[in-house]
Design a protein around this motif. Structure first.
Motif, PDB file in Angstrom:
ATOM      1  N   ALA A 109      38.138  39.194  49.294  1.00 37.06           N
ATOM      2  CA  ALA A 109      36.931  39.084  48.452  1.00 37.06           C
ATOM      3  C   ALA A 109      37.223  38.454  47.101  1.00 37.06           C
ATOM      4  O   ALA A 109      36.437  38.610  46.174  1.00 37.06           O
ATOM      5  CB  ALA A 109      36.284  40.454  48.284  1.00 37.06           C
TER       6      ALA A 109
ATOM      7  N   ALA B 133      40.315  36.730  44.063  1.00 39.14           N
ATOM      8  CA  ALA B 133      41.449  37.199  43.278  1.00 39.14           C
ATOM      9  C   ALA B 133      41.057  38.569  42.729  1.00 39.14           C
ATOM     10  O   ALA B 133      39.869  38.897  42.648  1.00 39.14           O
ATOM     11  CB  ALA B 133      41.751  36.220  42.157  1.00 39.14           C
TER      12      ALA B 133
ATOM     13  N   VAL C 279      39.887  41.032  40.477  1.00 39.13           N
ATOM     14  CA  VAL C 279      39.167  40.978  39.200  1.00 39.13           C
ATOM     15  C   VAL C 279      39.703  42.049  38.242  1.00 39.13           C
ATOM     16  O   VAL C 279      39.791  41.835  37.034  1.00 39.13           O
ATOM     17  CB  VAL C 279      37.655  41.154  39.427  1.00 39.13           C
ATOM     18  N   LYS C 280      40.091  43.194  38.815  1.00 43.49           N
ATOM     19  CA  LYS C 280      40.586  44.280  37.939  1.00 43.49           C
ATOM     20  C   LYS C 280      41.913  43.879  37.286  1.00 43.49           C
ATOM     21  O   LYS C 280      42.177  44.249  36.151  1.00 43.49           O
ATOM     22  CB  LYS C 280      40.722  45.574  38.741  1.00 43.49           C
TER      23      LYS C 280
ATOM     24  N   GLY D  47      38.990  33.474  45.193  1.00 44.00           N
ATOM     25  CA  GLY D  47      40.366  33.205  45.589  1.00 44.00           C
ATOM     26  C   GLY D  47      40.624  33.422  47.080  1.00 44.00           C
ATOM     27  O   GLY D  47      41.539  32.808  47.650  1.00 44.00           O
TER      28      GLY D  47
ATOM     29  N   GLU E  22      39.617  30.253  48.535  1.00 44.56           N
ATOM     30  CA  GLU E  22      40.612  29.243  48.131  1.00 44.56           C
ATOM     31  C   GLU E  22      41.883  29.356  48.966  1.00 44.56           C
ATOM     32  O   GLU E  22      42.476  28.347  49.361  1.00 44.56           O
ATOM     33  CB  GLU E  22      40.931  29.397  46.642  1.00 44.56           C
TER      34      GLU E  22
ATOM     35  N   GLU F 220      32.735  32.558  41.263  1.00 45.97           N
ATOM     36  CA  GLU F 220      33.377  32.814  39.962  1.00 45.97           C
ATOM     37  C   GLU F 220      32.423  32.654  38.791  1.00 45.97           C
ATOM     38  O   GLU F 220      32.530  33.353  37.780  1.00 45.97           O
ATOM     39  CB  GLU F 220      34.581  31.880  39.774  1.00 45.97           C
TER      40      GLU F 220
HETATM   41  N1  CAA Z   1      38.798  42.170  42.914  1.00 42.70           N
HETATM   42  C1  CAA Z   1      39.084  43.476  42.790  1.00 42.70           C
HETATM   43  N2  CAA Z   1      38.458  44.428  43.525  1.00 42.70           N
HETATM   44  C2  CAA Z   1      37.512  44.032  44.398  1.00 42.70           C
HETATM   45  C3  CAA Z   1      37.177  42.682  44.566  1.00 42.70           C
HETATM   46  C4  CAA Z   1      37.864  41.719  43.786  1.00 42.70           C
HETATM   47  N3  CAA Z   1      37.643  40.393  43.909  1.00 42.70           N
HETATM   48  N4  CAA Z   1      36.185  42.602  45.507  1.00 42.70           N
HETATM   49  C5  CAA Z   1      35.928  43.868  45.890  1.00 42.70           C
HETATM   50  N5  CAA Z   1      36.730  44.733  45.227  1.00 42.70           N
HETATM   51  C6  CAA Z   1      36.780  46.192  45.352  1.00 42.70           C
HETATM   52  C7  CAA Z   1      35.550  46.825  44.687  1.00 42.70           C
HETATM   53  O1  CAA Z   1      35.752  46.960  43.292  1.00 42.70           O
HETATM   54  C8  CAA Z   1      35.517  48.161  45.396  1.00 42.70           C
HETATM   55  O2  CAA Z   1      36.497  48.986  44.858  1.00 42.70           O
HETATM   56  P1  CAA Z   1      36.078  50.502  44.384  1.00 42.70           P
HETATM   57  O3  CAA Z   1      35.687  51.183  45.661  1.00 42.70           O
HETATM   58  O4  CAA Z   1      37.331  51.036  43.794  1.00 42.70           O
HETATM   59  O5  CAA Z   1      34.954  50.348  43.445  1.00 42.70           O
HETATM   60  C9  CAA Z   1      35.970  47.812  46.821  1.00 42.70           C
HETATM   61  O6  CAA Z   1      36.671  46.559  46.710  1.00 42.70           O
HETATM   62  C10 CAA Z   1      34.804  47.616  47.788  1.00 42.70           C
HETATM   63  O7  CAA Z   1      33.925  46.665  47.203  1.00 42.70           O
HETATM   64  P2  CAA Z   1      32.338  46.899  47.101  1.00 42.70           P
HETATM   65  O8  CAA Z   1      32.037  48.346  46.959  1.00 42.70           O
HETATM   66  O9  CAA Z   1      31.821  45.987  46.043  1.00 42.70           O
HETATM   67  O10 CAA Z   1      31.910  46.405  48.566  1.00 42.70           O
HETATM   68  P3  CAA Z   1      30.477  45.827  48.982  1.00 42.70           P
HETATM   69  O11 CAA Z   1      30.512  45.743  50.482  1.00 42.70           O
HETATM   70  O12 CAA Z   1      29.372  46.584  48.347  1.00 42.70           O
HETATM   71  O13 CAA Z   1      30.418  44.334  48.362  1.00 42.70           O
HETATM   72  C11 CAA Z   1      31.321  42.149  47.882  1.00 42.70           C
HETATM   73  C12 CAA Z   1      31.289  43.350  48.854  1.00 42.70           C
HETATM   74  C13 CAA Z   1      29.955  41.457  47.862  1.00 42.70           C
HETATM   75  C14 CAA Z   1      32.385  41.177  48.391  1.00 42.70           C
HETATM   76  C15 CAA Z   1      31.668  42.644  46.448  1.00 42.70           C
HETATM   77  O14 CAA Z   1      32.834  43.474  46.527  1.00 42.70           O
HETATM   78  C16 CAA Z   1      31.978  41.539  45.475  1.00 42.70           C
HETATM   79  O15 CAA Z   1      31.078  40.873  44.990  1.00 42.70           O
HETATM   80  N6  CAA Z   1      33.292  41.313  45.148  1.00 42.70           N
HETATM   81  C17 CAA Z   1      33.708  40.336  44.160  1.00 42.70           C
HETATM   82  C18 CAA Z   1      33.595  38.933  44.705  1.00 42.70           C
HETATM   83  C19 CAA Z   1      34.028  37.934  43.649  1.00 42.70           C
HETATM   84  O16 CAA Z   1      33.435  37.809  42.594  1.00 42.70           O
HETATM   85  N7  CAA Z   1      35.118  37.179  43.932  1.00 42.70           N
HETATM   86  C20 CAA Z   1      35.649  36.190  43.023  1.00 42.70           C
HETATM   87  C21 CAA Z   1      36.725  36.806  42.175  1.00 42.70           C
HETATM   88  S1  CAA Z   1      37.294  35.720  40.863  1.00 42.70           S
HETATM   89  C22 CAA Z   1      38.422  34.717  41.603  1.00 42.70           C
HETATM   90  O17 CAA Z   1      38.651  34.781  42.789  1.00 42.70           O
HETATM   91  C23 CAA Z   1      39.113  33.748  40.661  1.00 42.70           C
HETATM   92  C24 CAA Z   1      39.875  32.629  41.303  1.00 42.70           C
HETATM   93  O18 CAA Z   1      39.425  31.544  41.434  1.00 42.70           O
HETATM   94  C25 CAA Z   1      41.257  32.807  41.752  1.00 42.70           C
END
Ligand code: CAA
Length: 256
Positions: free
Chosen positions: A63, A65, A67-68, A108, A111, A131
């Protein structure tokens, strides 16, 4: 060897890596990318491995990179540490890598899948670069690779809005090689990886270089490179065996 974030096994001549951070939907942290590179280093050295398969869970390939992990980072630190720089080593591998994607492949995670040579998607897969919704941009090559695959209009719409696409749209747009039912994903991806591993290693690695060349230079340079590789393949025992077997009407036995 055991890993904190990965499950690693060998299925015949296929090196199989399963991303394994179920509590975080396989979000990719520094530990995961370091362990993945360590495993891929081993697969590249191991002559018994002919192809590599990377997969996740039924709910998430990855899901994004983590984020935390990223939330407290600041600019000088990310620059000095070349944050995300190590990710690109996945794309530099010489052996073929297939991504078997089910569920979320976001940020990520998408990616990472795009760094693989091709993607086989389950029908529940979703791909996106959200992002912008976090106030940042993709940093592991996703914008470059997505735009080359789907063209400027769709890439712009996706990265500027952060919207994701489902498996059917991804197949239409040329992001994935094919879509299969979720229950068959691993079997079909493994069959594909095994079929590749059974081919001439030299020919397979030359083909990967030739396809990658398309993105790196002009058409004229690509044509010249491809022809030179074709000529070079006649120096290999596998060419003699492959063509000899055809002429003799028998299956080829390629060297390992
Ligand atoms: N980073 C860290 N933790 C993540 C995560 C991420 N990218 N995606 C999900 N998690 C964690 C959630 O925080 C949650 O943890 P907790 O139970 O401790 O709160 C656990 O995974 C389950 O996630 P959800 O409860 O949110 O699950 P959901 O089924 O309701 O939703 C989802 C799923 C739509 C994928 C949602 O988790 C989400 O939107 N995630 C983030 C997606 C995102 O924004 N990705 C891009 C990150 S930035 C990046 O990747 C930069 C780059 O270019 C390298």
């Amino acid at each position: 060897m055991t890993y904190e974030t990965l499950l690693v096994e060998q299925a015949g001549a296929v090196g199989l890596v399963t991303l394994n951070r179920p509590d975080a939907l396989n979000a990719i942290n520094t530990r995961l990318i370091d362990e993945l590179n360590q495993v891929l280093d081993g697969f590249e050295r191991d002559a018994s491995i002919g192809s590599i398969l990377i997969t996740g869970s039924r709910k998430a390939f990855a899901a994004g990179a983590d984020v935390k992990e990223m939330a407290p980072l600041c600019f000088p630190g990310t620059y000095l540490d070349d944050f995300l720089g190590r990710w690109d080593r996945v794309a530099q591998r010489r052996k073929p890598i297939i991504a078997a994607v089910a569920g979320h492949a976001l940020g990520g995670g998408f990616e990472l899948a795009l760094m693989c040579d091709f993607i086989i998607a389950a029908d529940n897969a979703r791909f996106g670069l959200p992002e912008v919704k976090l106030g940042v941009i993709p940093g592991a090559g996703g914008v470059q690779r997505l735009t080359r695959l789907v063209g400027r209009a769709k890439a712009m719409e996706m990265v500027l809005s952060g919207r994701s696409m489902d498996a059917a749209e991804a197949e239409r747009a040329g992001v994935v090689a094919r879509v299969v039912p979720l229950a068959e994903l691993l079997d079909q991806a493994l069959a594909s990886a095994q079929a590749i591993a059974a081919q001439s290693r030299t020919a397979v690695m030359m083909l990967k270089e030739c396809v990658n060349r398309v993105d790196e230079g002009s058409m004229a340079e690509g044509l010249r490179f491809e022809r030179r590789m074709f000529q070079a393949v006649f120096a290999t025992p596998d060419q003699k065996e492959g063509m000899g077997a055809f002429v003799e009407k028998r299956p080829p036995q390629f060297g390992r």
